[in-house]
Design a protein around this motif. Structure first.
Motif, PDB file in Angstrom:
ATOM      1  N   TYR A 246      22.886  20.574  17.529  1.00 26.95           N
ATOM      2  CA  TYR A 246      23.781  21.510  16.621  1.00 26.95           C
ATOM      3  C   TYR A 246      22.785  22.559  15.868  1.00 26.95           C
ATOM      4  N   LEU A 247      21.434  22.284  15.491  1.00 25.71           N
ATOM      5  CA  LEU A 247      20.551  22.930  14.719  1.00 25.71           C
ATOM      6  C   LEU A 247      19.849  24.099  15.674  1.00 25.71           C
TER       7      LEU A 247
ATOM      8  N   THR B  57      20.710  17.571  16.280  1.00 26.74           N
ATOM      9  CA  THR B  57      19.523  18.441  16.920  1.00 26.74           C
ATOM     10  C   THR B  57      20.084  19.661  17.735  1.00 26.74           C
TER      11      THR B  57
END
Length: 116
Positions: free
Chosen positions: A19-20, A17
């Protein structure tokens, strides 16, 4: 599914998450993600029920949507407690909470954790 496995899955979900949502949410390392997963588990077990109880009338009026606000507040509190975890604001905490919940649910179902 055991507690340790759920913590590991939550740590992986937090890393993915973050990273997103890269510019606004930061998790330094996997160790930080593990600590974050433990802190979130403790906050969800101890603080969240108290917040739900105190805000029960607002939760009823908003048909349960206020629970998203409570989740975002728990994420912001975890960001204050865990060094190496940073969230830029309330709306990013809300988005982090929603995305992490979805990713965590998918990963737990893939791991076969719905049997218990």
């Amino acid at each position: 599914m055991g507690f340790l496995l759920r913590i590991l899955v939550s740590a992986l979900a937090a890393m993915l998450t973050a990273y997103l949502l890269k510019p606004a949410v930061k998790v330094d390392s996997f160790v930080t993600a593990l600590i974050l997963a433990l802190v979130l588990a403790l906050l969800n077990a101890l603080v969240k029920p108290l917040l739900i109880l105190l805000t029960f009338p607002v939760t009823i009026v908003t048909l349960g949507l206020f629970l998203f606000v409570i989740n975002a507040l728990i994420i912001l509190l975890a960001a204050k407690l865990v060094p190496g975890f940073k969230v830029d604001g309330f709306w990013w905490a809300l988005l982090f909470s929603i995305v992490m919940t979805i990713i965590n649910s998918v990963m737990i179902s893939l791991a076969g954790g719905n049997n218990d």
